[in-house]
Scaffold this motif. Structure first.
Motif, PDB file in Angstrom:
ATOM      1  N   CYS A  63      36.556  27.103  36.704  1.00 11.38           N
ATOM      2  CA  CYS A  63      35.656  28.226  36.390  1.00 11.38           C
ATOM      3  C   CYS A  63      34.616  28.405  37.490  1.00 11.38           C
ATOM      4  CB  CYS A  63      35.007  27.997  35.031  1.00 11.38           C
ATOM      5  SG  CYS A  63      36.199  27.988  33.675  1.00 11.38           S
ATOM      6  N   SER A  64      34.097  27.305  38.012  1.00 12.07           N
ATOM      7  CA  SER A  64      33.158  27.390  39.137  1.00 12.07           C
ATOM      8  C   SER A  64      33.849  27.957  40.364  1.00 12.07           C
ATOM      9  CB  SER A  64      32.584  26.011  39.464  1.00 12.07           C
ATOM     10  OG  SER A  64      31.759  25.557  38.430  1.00 12.07           O
ATOM     11  N   ARG A  65      35.091  27.550  40.558  1.00 13.63           N
ATOM     12  CA  ARG A  65      35.860  28.029  41.708  1.00 13.63           C
ATOM     13  C   ARG A  65      35.991  29.556  41.659  1.00 13.63           C
ATOM     14  NH1 ARG A  65      40.511  25.348  40.806  1.00 13.63           N
ATOM     15  NH2 ARG A  65      39.412  23.455  41.363  1.00 13.63           N
ATOM     16  N   ARG A  66      36.196  30.103  40.494  1.00 10.46           N
ATOM     17  CA  ARG A  66      36.324  31.555  40.320  1.00 10.46           C
ATOM     18  C   ARG A  66      35.045  32.254  40.809  1.00 10.46           C
ATOM     19  NH1 ARG A  66      36.892  31.462  35.128  1.00 10.46           N
ATOM     20  NH2 ARG A  66      39.118  31.163  35.245  1.00 10.46           N
ATOM     21  N   VAL A  67      33.885  31.726  40.435  1.00  8.64           N
ATOM     22  CA  VAL A  67      32.615  32.325  40.843  1.00  8.64           C
ATOM     23  C   VAL A  67      32.412  32.176  42.346  1.00  8.64           C
ATOM     24  CG1 VAL A  67      30.103  32.233  40.579  1.00  8.64           C
ATOM     25  CG2 VAL A  67      31.586  32.024  38.567  1.00  8.64           C
ATOM     26  N   ARG A  68      32.738  31.006  42.882  1.00  4.93           N
ATOM     27  CA  ARG A  68      32.615  30.807  44.341  1.00  4.93           C
ATOM     28  C   ARG A  68      33.464  31.825  45.099  1.00  4.93           C
ATOM     29  NH1 ARG A  68      33.129  25.313  43.034  1.00  4.93           N
ATOM     30  NH2 ARG A  68      35.264  25.313  43.769  1.00  4.93           N
ATOM     31  N   MET A  69      34.671  32.095  44.598  1.00  7.09           N
ATOM     32  CA  MET A  69      35.559  33.048  45.274  1.00  7.09           C
ATOM     33  C   MET A  69      34.936  34.440  45.316  1.00  7.09           C
ATOM     34  SD  MET A  69      39.274  31.611  43.913  1.00  7.09           S
ATOM     35  CE  MET A  69      39.822  33.198  43.500  1.00  7.09           C
TER      36      MET A  69
ATOM     37  N   LYS B  93      32.509  38.719  48.388  1.00  2.00           N
ATOM     38  CA  LYS B  93      31.478  39.753  48.517  1.00  2.00           C
ATOM     39  C   LYS B  93      30.434  39.392  49.583  1.00  2.00           C
ATOM     40  CE  LYS B  93      31.570  42.083  44.111  1.00  2.00           C
ATOM     41  NZ  LYS B  93      31.259  43.404  44.584  1.00  2.00           N
ATOM     42  N   GLU B  94      30.621  38.234  50.220  1.00  5.16           N
ATOM     43  CA  GLU B  94      29.702  37.767  51.265  1.00  5.16           C
ATOM     44  C   GLU B  94      28.264  37.729  50.770  1.00  5.16           C
ATOM     45  OE1 GLU B  94      30.426  39.843  54.977  1.00  5.16           O
ATOM     46  OE2 GLU B  94      32.569  39.426  54.855  1.00  5.16           O
ATOM     47  N   ILE B  95      28.092  37.179  49.574  1.00  9.47           N
ATOM     48  CA  ILE B  95      26.766  37.052  48.970  1.00  9.47           C
ATOM     49  C   ILE B  95      26.194  35.694  49.369  1.00  9.47           C
ATOM     50  CG2 ILE B  95      25.491  36.919  46.793  1.00  9.47           C
ATOM     51  CD1 ILE B  95      27.812  38.595  45.549  1.00  9.47           C
ATOM     52  N   PRO B  96      25.057  35.675  50.040  1.00 15.38           N
ATOM     53  CA  PRO B  96      24.452  34.388  50.385  1.00 15.38           C
ATOM     54  C   PRO B  96      23.946  33.686  49.117  1.00 15.38           C
ATOM     55  CG  PRO B  96      23.049  36.195  51.108  1.00 15.38           C
ATOM     56  CD  PRO B  96      24.275  36.805  50.510  1.00 15.38           C
ATOM     57  N   TYR B  97      24.268  32.416  49.007  1.00 13.96           N
ATOM     58  CA  TYR B  97      23.853  31.642  47.832  1.00 13.96           C
ATOM     59  C   TYR B  97      23.712  30.177  48.215  1.00 13.96           C
ATOM     60  CZ  TYR B  97      28.673  29.914  47.356  1.00 13.96           C
ATOM     61  OH  TYR B  97      29.883  29.302  47.566  1.00 13.96           O
ATOM     62  N   GLN B  98      23.015  29.465  47.374  1.00 10.27           N
ATOM     63  CA  GLN B  98      22.905  28.012  47.545  1.00 10.27           C
ATOM     64  C   GLN B  98      23.599  27.340  46.364  1.00 10.27           C
ATOM     65  OE1 GLN B  98      18.687  27.227  47.682  1.00 10.27           O
ATOM     66  NE2 GLN B  98      18.292  28.809  46.197  1.00 10.27           N
ATOM     67  N   THR B  99      24.038  26.128  46.578  1.00 10.09           N
ATOM     68  CA  THR B  99      24.768  25.395  45.547  1.00 10.09           C
ATOM     69  C   THR B  99      23.988  24.165  45.116  1.00 10.09           C
ATOM     70  OG1 THR B  99      26.897  26.090  46.456  1.00 10.09           O
ATOM     71  CG2 THR B  99      26.918  24.173  45.023  1.00 10.09           C
TER      72      THR B  99
ATOM     73  N   ILE C 151      26.515  44.209  42.849  1.00  9.45           N
ATOM     74  CA  ILE C 151      26.564  44.022  44.301  1.00  9.45           C
ATOM     75  C   ILE C 151      27.869  44.595  44.830  1.00  9.45           C
ATOM     76  CG2 ILE C 151      26.540  42.355  46.199  1.00  9.45           C
ATOM     77  CD1 ILE C 151      24.897  40.511  44.356  1.00  9.45           C
ATOM     78  N   PRO C 152      27.803  45.713  45.554  1.00 13.46           N
ATOM     79  CA  PRO C 152      29.029  46.298  46.094  1.00 13.46           C
ATOM     80  C   PRO C 152      29.695  45.349  47.079  1.00 13.46           C
ATOM     81  CG  PRO C 152      27.144  47.764  46.408  1.00 13.46           C
ATOM     82  CD  PRO C 152      26.625  46.464  45.895  1.00 13.46           C
ATOM     83  N   ASN C 153      31.013  45.457  47.151  1.00 14.85           N
ATOM     84  CA  ASN C 153      31.763  44.640  48.095  1.00 14.85           C
ATOM     85  C   ASN C 153      31.615  45.238  49.491  1.00 14.85           C
ATOM     86  OD1 ASN C 153      34.132  43.726  49.691  1.00 14.85           O
ATOM     87  ND2 ASN C 153      34.538  42.598  47.817  1.00 14.85           N
ATOM     88  N   VAL C 154      31.310  44.416  50.462  1.00 10.68           N
ATOM     89  CA  VAL C 154      31.055  44.912  51.820  1.00 10.68           C
ATOM     90  C   VAL C 154      32.313  45.477  52.469  1.00 10.68           C
ATOM     91  CG1 VAL C 154      29.066  43.426  52.221  1.00 10.68           C
ATOM     92  CG2 VAL C 154      31.343  42.593  52.803  1.00 10.68           C
ATOM     93  N   HIS C 155      33.493  45.075  51.999  1.00 10.88           N
ATOM     94  CA  HIS C 155      34.736  45.529  52.626  1.00 10.88           C
ATOM     95  C   HIS C 155      35.415  46.676  51.874  1.00 10.88           C
ATOM     96  CE1 HIS C 155      34.469  42.193  55.358  1.00 10.88           C
ATOM     97  NE2 HIS C 155      34.416  41.345  54.359  1.00 10.88           N
TER      98      HIS C 155
END
Length: 186
Positions: free
Chosen positions: A62-68, A73-79, A133-137
């Motif tokens: 489930c975490s992997r799904r969110v990371r993908m 979407k090239e969203i900067p985040y911290q883990t 958040i729109p997808n950049v691509h």
């Protein structure tokens, strides 16, 4: 005999006499400061951080799904990694983030244009990110279809897939990935 605790009354008087030492009592007394320090560390670990933070476990599908989604979407985040094997997900500080005691959890704080929020449940998180958040691509909402029937089919598939995560048989994941492969390349 009273219920054992970590304070000096944890052991009945005859226990020390039977063992011929106070080593067990000393061990219990040393564990209390260690437990307090671990508790403080976890309180700090699960404090809300500025920005987008994913509370994550590398082994969680489930975490992997969110990371993908975050990566696509090239969203900067911290883990912040949650150690499921030691039970960090049931610590009171983590339960303030997700009362279900599961990963992933996504927190958003002080990001312009986004509400301050705590999200849990992977499909909720991915749909929220795709909506705000729109997808950049690919433009807006590229990961979820806008057509109601197509979107409903995605949600039915997600519901079915989440049911597999409750089963402790890896062969079910194999079936899931075979089905996904067939759907994508058929």
């Amino acid at each position: 005999m009273s219920h054992p605790s970590i304070d000096s009354t944890a052991l009945p008087a005859d226990d020390a006499e039977q063992n011929g030492s106070h080593s067990h009592r000393k061990k219990l007394l040393m564990e209390k400061p260690q437990a307090e320090e671990i508790n403080k560390q976890l309180e700090r670990k699960f404090q809300a951080l500025k920005g987008i933070t994913l509370y994550d476990s590398p082994s969680s599908p489930c975490s992997r799904r969110v990371r993908m989604v975050l990566i696509d979407k090239e969203i900067p985040y911290q883990t912040v990694e949650v150690d499921l094997l030691t039970g960090e997900q049931i610590h009171p500080a983590f339960l303030k983030l997700n009362p279900n005691g599961k990963v992933p959890v996504l927190t958003i704080f002080n990001i312009e244009g986004l509400p301050n929020c705590v999200l849990y449940e992977s499909n909720v998180i991915t749909e929220f990110l795709d909506t705000v958040i729109p997808n950049v691509h690919y433009g807006e909402h590229a990961l979820y279809p806008t057509d109601p029937w197509e979107r409903a089919k995605v949600k039915m598939w997600q519901d079915w897939e989440l049911g597999l995560t409750d089963v402790s048989h890896p062969e079910h994941y194999f079936c899931l990935y075979v089905c996904l492969f067939v759907c994508l390349f058929d």
